[in-house]
Design a protein around this motif. Structure first.
Motif, PDB file in Angstrom:
ATOM      1  N   VAL A  47       0.833  -1.206   0.000  1.00  9.96           N
ATOM      2  CA  VAL A  47       0.000   0.000   0.000  1.00  9.96           C
ATOM      3  C   VAL A  47       0.867   1.255   0.000  1.00  9.96           C
ATOM      4  O   VAL A  47       0.604   2.216  -0.731  1.00  9.96           O
ATOM      5  N   LEU A  48       1.922   1.250   0.831  1.00 13.65           N
ATOM      6  CA  LEU A  48       2.792   2.424   0.915  1.00 13.65           C
ATOM      7  C   LEU A  48       3.507   2.713  -0.398  1.00 13.65           C
ATOM      8  O   LEU A  48       3.697   3.871  -0.775  1.00 13.65           O
ATOM      9  N   ALA A  49       3.904   1.653  -1.100  1.00 12.30           N
ATOM     10  CA  ALA A  49       4.746   1.817  -2.282  1.00 12.30           C
ATOM     11  C   ALA A  49       3.967   2.099  -3.560  1.00 12.30           C
ATOM     12  O   ALA A  49       4.538   2.571  -4.540  1.00 12.30           O
ATOM     13  N   ALA A  50       2.661   1.816  -3.561  1.00 12.03           N
ATOM     14  CA  ALA A  50       1.896   1.912  -4.806  1.00 12.03           C
ATOM     15  C   ALA A  50       1.914   3.325  -5.390  1.00 12.03           C
ATOM     16  O   ALA A  50       2.204   3.520  -6.579  1.00 12.03           O
ATOM     17  N   GLU A  51       1.609   4.327  -4.573  1.00 13.53           N
ATOM     18  CA  GLU A  51       1.537   5.702  -5.084  1.00 13.53           C
ATOM     19  C   GLU A  51       2.902   6.220  -5.532  1.00 13.53           C
ATOM     20  O   GLU A  51       3.025   6.739  -6.648  1.00 13.53           O
ATOM     21  N   PRO A  52       3.964   6.125  -4.705  1.00 11.13           N
ATOM     22  CA  PRO A  52       5.268   6.601  -5.194  1.00 11.13           C
ATOM     23  C   PRO A  52       5.788   5.814  -6.382  1.00 11.13           C
ATOM     24  O   PRO A  52       6.511   6.362  -7.209  1.00 11.13           O
ATOM     25  N   LEU A  53       5.439   4.527  -6.480  1.00 11.60           N
ATOM     26  CA  LEU A  53       5.858   3.754  -7.655  1.00 11.60           C
ATOM     27  C   LEU A  53       5.206   4.311  -8.909  1.00 11.60           C
ATOM     28  O   LEU A  53       5.861   4.458  -9.958  1.00 11.60           O
ATOM     29  N   TYR A  54       3.918   4.653  -8.794  1.00 15.50           N
ATOM     30  CA  TYR A  54       3.263   5.293  -9.932  1.00 15.50           C
ATOM     31  C   TYR A  54       3.933   6.627 -10.269  1.00 15.50           C
ATOM     32  O   TYR A  54       4.150   6.952 -11.450  1.00 15.50           O
ATOM     33  N   LEU A  55       4.302   7.387  -9.238  1.00 16.21           N
ATOM     34  CA  LEU A  55       4.936   8.682  -9.487  1.00 16.21           C
ATOM     35  C   LEU A  55       6.293   8.527 -10.158  1.00 16.21           C
ATOM     36  O   LEU A  55       6.696   9.373 -10.959  1.00 16.21           O
ATOM     37  N   PHE A 190      -7.544  -2.462  -3.323  1.00 19.52           N
ATOM     38  CA  PHE A 190      -8.109  -1.174  -3.750  1.00 19.52           C
ATOM     39  C   PHE A 190      -7.026  -0.254  -4.303  1.00 19.52           C
ATOM     40  O   PHE A 190      -7.198   0.369  -5.363  1.00 19.52           O
ATOM     41  N   VAL A 191      -5.920  -0.151  -3.584  1.00 16.15           N
ATOM     42  CA  VAL A 191      -4.847   0.753  -4.011  1.00 16.15           C
ATOM     43  C   VAL A 191      -4.198   0.263  -5.302  1.00 16.15           C
ATOM     44  O   VAL A 191      -3.896   1.056  -6.207  1.00 16.15           O
ATOM     45  N   LEU A 192      -3.994  -1.054  -5.409  1.00 12.61           N
ATOM     46  CA  LEU A 192      -3.400  -1.587  -6.631  1.00 12.61           C
ATOM     47  C   LEU A 192      -4.305  -1.382  -7.838  1.00 12.61           C
ATOM     48  O   LEU A 192      -3.833  -1.117  -8.948  1.00 12.61           O
ATOM     49  N   ALA A 193      -5.617  -1.499  -7.642  1.00 12.64           N
ATOM     50  CA  ALA A 193      -6.553  -1.298  -8.758  1.00 12.64           C
ATOM     51  C   ALA A 193      -6.446   0.123  -9.300  1.00 12.64           C
ATOM     52  O   ALA A 193      -6.343   0.340 -10.523  1.00 12.64           O
ATOM     53  N   GLY A 194      -6.461   1.114  -8.403  1.00  9.23           N
ATOM     54  CA  GLY A 194      -6.346   2.501  -8.858  1.00  9.23           C
ATOM     55  C   GLY A 194      -5.003   2.803  -9.483  1.00  9.23           C
ATOM     56  O   GLY A 194      -4.913   3.499 -10.506  1.00  9.23           O
ATOM     57  N   SER A 195      -3.937   2.275  -8.886  1.00  8.56           N
ATOM     58  CA  SER A 195      -2.598   2.525  -9.432  1.00  8.56           C
ATOM     59  C   SER A 195      -2.437   1.895 -10.811  1.00  8.56           C
ATOM     60  O   SER A 195      -1.789   2.473 -11.695  1.00  8.56           O
ATOM     61  N   LEU A 196      -3.016   0.714 -11.002  1.00  5.06           N
ATOM     62  CA  LEU A 196      -2.913   0.055 -12.310  1.00  5.06           C
ATOM     63  C   LEU A 196      -3.608   0.874 -13.387  1.00  5.06           C
ATOM     64  O   LEU A 196      -3.081   1.029 -14.506  1.00  5.06           O
ATOM     65  N   VAL A 197      -4.773   1.425 -13.070  1.00  9.48           N
ATOM     66  CA  VAL A 197      -5.475   2.282 -14.028  1.00  9.48           C
ATOM     67  C   VAL A 197      -4.611   3.480 -14.399  1.00  9.48           C
ATOM     68  O   VAL A 197      -4.473   3.837 -15.576  1.00  9.48           O
ATOM     69  N   SER A 198      -4.011   4.114 -13.392  1.00 11.40           N
ATOM     70  CA  SER A 198      -3.152   5.272 -13.660  1.00 11.40           C
ATOM     71  C   SER A 198      -1.926   4.890 -14.490  1.00 11.40           C
ATOM     72  O   SER A 198      -1.523   5.616 -15.400  1.00 11.40           O
ATOM     73  N   LEU A 199      -1.330   3.736 -14.163  1.00 16.53           N
ATOM     74  CA  LEU A 199      -0.147   3.291 -14.893  1.00 16.53           C
ATOM     75  C   LEU A 199      -0.436   3.034 -16.365  1.00 16.53           C
ATOM     76  O   LEU A 199       0.391   3.315 -17.238  1.00 16.53           O
ATOM     77  N   VAL A 200      -1.622   2.505 -16.653  1.00 17.36           N
ATOM     78  CA  VAL A 200      -1.989   2.228 -18.049  1.00 17.36           C
ATOM     79  C   VAL A 200      -2.328   3.517 -18.781  1.00 17.36           C
ATOM     80  O   VAL A 200      -1.911   3.744 -19.925  1.00 17.36           O
ATOM     81  N   LEU A 201      -3.085   4.398 -18.118  1.00 12.66           N
ATOM     82  CA  LEU A 201      -3.546   5.618 -18.776  1.00 12.66           C
ATOM     83  C   LEU A 201      -2.438   6.637 -18.996  1.00 12.66           C
ATOM     84  O   LEU A 201      -2.435   7.351 -20.003  1.00 12.66           O
ATOM     85  N   SER A 216      -0.867  13.334 -17.831  1.00 11.01           N
ATOM     86  CA  SER A 216      -0.394  12.793 -16.559  1.00 11.01           C
ATOM     87  C   SER A 216      -1.365  13.123 -15.433  1.00 11.01           C
ATOM     88  O   SER A 216      -1.697  12.265 -14.609  1.00 11.01           O
ATOM     89  N   ALA A 217      -1.827  14.363 -15.380  1.00 11.10           N
ATOM     90  CA  ALA A 217      -2.751  14.779 -14.325  1.00 11.10           C
ATOM     91  C   ALA A 217      -4.084  14.049 -14.435  1.00 11.10           C
ATOM     92  O   ALA A 217      -4.666  13.626 -13.433  1.00 11.10           O
ATOM     93  N   VAL A 218      -4.597  13.886 -15.653  1.00  7.27           N
ATOM     94  CA  VAL A 218      -5.871  13.192 -15.860  1.00  7.27           C
ATOM     95  C   VAL A 218      -5.760  11.732 -15.421  1.00  7.27           C
ATOM     96  O   VAL A 218      -6.661  11.189 -14.760  1.00  7.27           O
ATOM     97  N   ALA A 219      -4.657  11.079 -15.764  1.00  9.25           N
ATOM     98  CA  ALA A 219      -4.452   9.683 -15.364  1.00  9.25           C
ATOM     99  C   ALA A 219      -4.398   9.561 -13.847  1.00  9.25           C
ATOM    100  O   ALA A 219      -4.948   8.619 -13.260  1.00  9.25           O
ATOM    101  N   ASN A 220      -3.756  10.516 -13.208  1.00 13.83           N
ATOM    102  CA  ASN A 220      -3.641  10.527 -11.756  1.00 13.83           C
ATOM    103  C   ASN A 220      -5.017  10.586 -11.103  1.00 13.83           C
ATOM    104  O   ASN A 220      -5.341   9.792 -10.214  1.00 13.83           O
ATOM    105  N   VAL A 221      -5.845  11.514 -11.540  1.00 15.63           N
ATOM    106  CA  VAL A 221      -7.175  11.695 -10.953  1.00 15.63           C
ATOM    107  C   VAL A 221      -8.066  10.474 -11.221  1.00 15.63           C
ATOM    108  O   VAL A 221      -8.838  10.050 -10.343  1.00 15.63           O
ATOM    109  N   THR A 222      -7.972   9.900 -12.400  1.00 16.34           N
ATOM    110  CA  THR A 222      -8.803   8.738 -12.741  1.00 16.34           C
ATOM    111  C   THR A 222      -8.510   7.558 -11.816  1.00 16.34           C
ATOM    112  O   THR A 222      -9.425   6.907 -11.300  1.00 16.34           O
ATOM    113  N   GLY A 223      -7.233   7.276 -11.599  1.00 17.23           N
ATOM    114  CA  GLY A 223      -6.869   6.185 -10.692  1.00 17.23           C
ATOM    115  C   GLY A 223      -7.311   6.450  -9.266  1.00 17.23           C
ATOM    116  O   GLY A 223      -7.799   5.547  -8.572  1.00 17.23           O
ATOM    117  N   GLN A 224      -7.173   7.693  -8.810  1.00 13.08           N
ATOM    118  CA  GLN A 224      -7.615   8.044  -7.457  1.00 13.08           C
ATOM    119  C   GLN A 224      -9.122   7.897  -7.304  1.00 13.08           C
ATOM    120  O   GLN A 224      -9.607   7.500  -6.234  1.00 13.08           O
TER     121      GLN A 224
END
Length: 463
Positions: A47-55, A190-201, A216-224
């Motif tokens: 959970v901790l690593a998902a968001e910074p990994l996406y970043l 839950f966190v992995l699902a949102g991060s995966l969407v952002s990573l693909v988009l 980049s910003a749109v993908a971020n908001v969609t995953g969140q």
């Protein structure tokens, strides 16, 4: 953290919400096996690593657009990260309050803590949105050192990405109450699902769709949005009542005051460092962004030990077992030091491989080479600091941690960052300040844990 009454121990029974089991009293006075450090740290790590990994991926994608886009992401992303870190008490305060209620057999009360934290997250998130829509221009120009293409790019990214602030904070609150009722798998999903969407988009919107930094910003908001929706759905499945209780909201804010002050000074230090890097030039700012995102990612990896320590120490002291608390402190220190050494070795071995993944600009790569030695060098120190932070948090010694963190920032990090410009120290000066900040904290937490005062620190539920 509360413990069962004397003579009673807890065993696992199915939870009313259909998730992972909660603890119940076991007949015969048998104590269930206590989980080890890794058993608690690994789910927290995901959970901790998902968001910074996406970043990190986001930074790599944007880095290929050029130094202006990378600098814009550094400016806008730094401001949004500052706001999120400042309000991170929504996760840790909610965990503690929900755990107390669940530990007393009141799962409905624990879920109610999640509801109130979610309302608070929405209110604070909307405030963040309004502030950034009003101040995005002045703030990005201030951080970028004046008007220009980097400031404009940062403002453009921030206005869109800030729309996800309420969603991000709802996810923090959701993580909090689910940890409190000892459900670790659902937050991971839950966190992995949102991060995966952002990573693909992200790469699709940035390059093929031609949206550039806006993509980049749109993908971020969609995953969140997806992650937040899953956490809200989890509350609905519990049959939660969505009534707002103002008193509970105020109490949650009071709980977070130590963390809020600590985070405010810390994030101010990082913003000042980014401002100094921006004034050193676009290449320096780009290199600083790459290294800083790696630092945040690795810090959260190491912080998984802090979460494990917080749980184990709280349980030990709540059950009157100070010897177990000391043993936990020794174990997590060893894990933190060993992991920090391993990370340092990997960073040094890959110093010619990793930076080019983010950019091919020779000037940025030259600046990154300077920072890399600092980033690798203080990892063993950071591993011990973060682990012992968790020990003291589990003991309720948050006031000491607040004071130590603020003092280390004011004595080490901020002065050297501010002097880096006038003394022409560049990024080396900024990152020397960050190294000193970690070293001062290390001395302070080692001295505290070596004594006995932390074993009798007043219990707190904030971090």
């Amino acid at each position: 953290m509360t413990s069962p009454p004397s003579g009673q121990h807890r065993d696992h029974v199915p939870s009313p919400g259909g998730g992972e089991p909660v603890q119940a009293t076991a007949p015969g006075g048998l104590r269930p096996p206590r989980p080890g450090v890794l058993a608690l740290a690994l789910p927290a790590l995901v959970v901790l690593a998902a968001e910074p990994l996406y970043l990190l991926v986001d930074t790599a994608v944007i880095g290929n657009l050029g130094t202006v886009a990378l600098g814009g992401l550094a400016v806008g992303g730094g401001l949004l990260a500052w706001a999120a870190a400042l309000l991170n008490f929504l996760a840790y305060g909610t965990t503690a309050r929900a755990a107390r209620r669940a530990g007393g057999g009141d799962r409905a009360g624990a879920v109610e803590e999640g509801v109130q934290a979610t309302w608070l997250a929405l209110a604070l998130g909307l405030l963040v949105v309004v502030l950034f829509q009003l101040l995005a221009g002045p703030l990005t120009r201030l951080l970028a050192g004046g008007a220009g293409p980097v400031a404009h790019a940062g403002e453009e990214w921030l206005r869109i990405a800030a729309l996800g602030a309420p969603l991000l904070l709802v996810s923090l609150a959701g993580n909090g109450w689910l940890r409190g009722v000892q459900e670790l798998r659902r937050p991971v999903r839950f966190v992995l699902a949102g991060s995966l969407v952002s990573l693909v988009l992200c790469p699709l919107l940035v390059h093929p769709a031609g949206l550039g930094l806006v993509g980049s910003a749109v993908a971020n908001v969609t995953g969140q949005a997806l992650t937040a929706a899953l956490f809200v759905q989890a509350l609905r499945r519990e049959g939660a009542t969505w009534r707002v209780r103002p008193g509970a909201l105020v109490h949650q804010l009071v709980i977070g005051r130590d963390l809020l002050l600590r985070a405010a000074v810390l994030q101010l230090s990082f913003l000042v460092a980014a401002g100094v890097a921006a004034r050193a030039g676009t290449a320096a700012l780009g290199a600083h962004q790459i290294a800083l995102q790696l630092f945040f990612f690795l810090a959260l990896v190491l912080d998984a030990y802090a979460i494990a320590a917080q749980t184990l120490v709280g349980q030990a002291l709540g059950g009157g077992r100070p010897g177990d608390a000391r043993a936990t402190a020794r174990r997590v220190t060893a894990w933190g030091l060993g992991t920090g050494c391993l990370v340092a070795a990997l960073l040094l071995a890959l110093r010619d491989v990793v930076p080019p993944l983010f950019t091919d600009d020779p000037a940025v790569l030259a600046q990154a080479a300077v920072v890399w030695w600092f980033l690798a060098g203080f990892q063993p120190l950071a591993g011990v600091v973060f682990a012992l932070d968790g020990v003291l948090m589990g003991a309720g010694d948050v006031g000491y941690l607040r004071t130590v963190t603020i003092a280390a920032a004011l004595v080490g990090f901020l002065p050297l960052s501010l002097l880096a410009g006038p003394l022409d120290l560049g990024l080396a000066g900024v990152w020397t300040g960050l190294t000193l900040f970690i070293a001062l904290r290390l001395v302070a937490v080692l001295a505290r844990v070596a004594g006995d005062r932390w074993l009798g620190a007043p219990e707190t539920v904030s971090r």
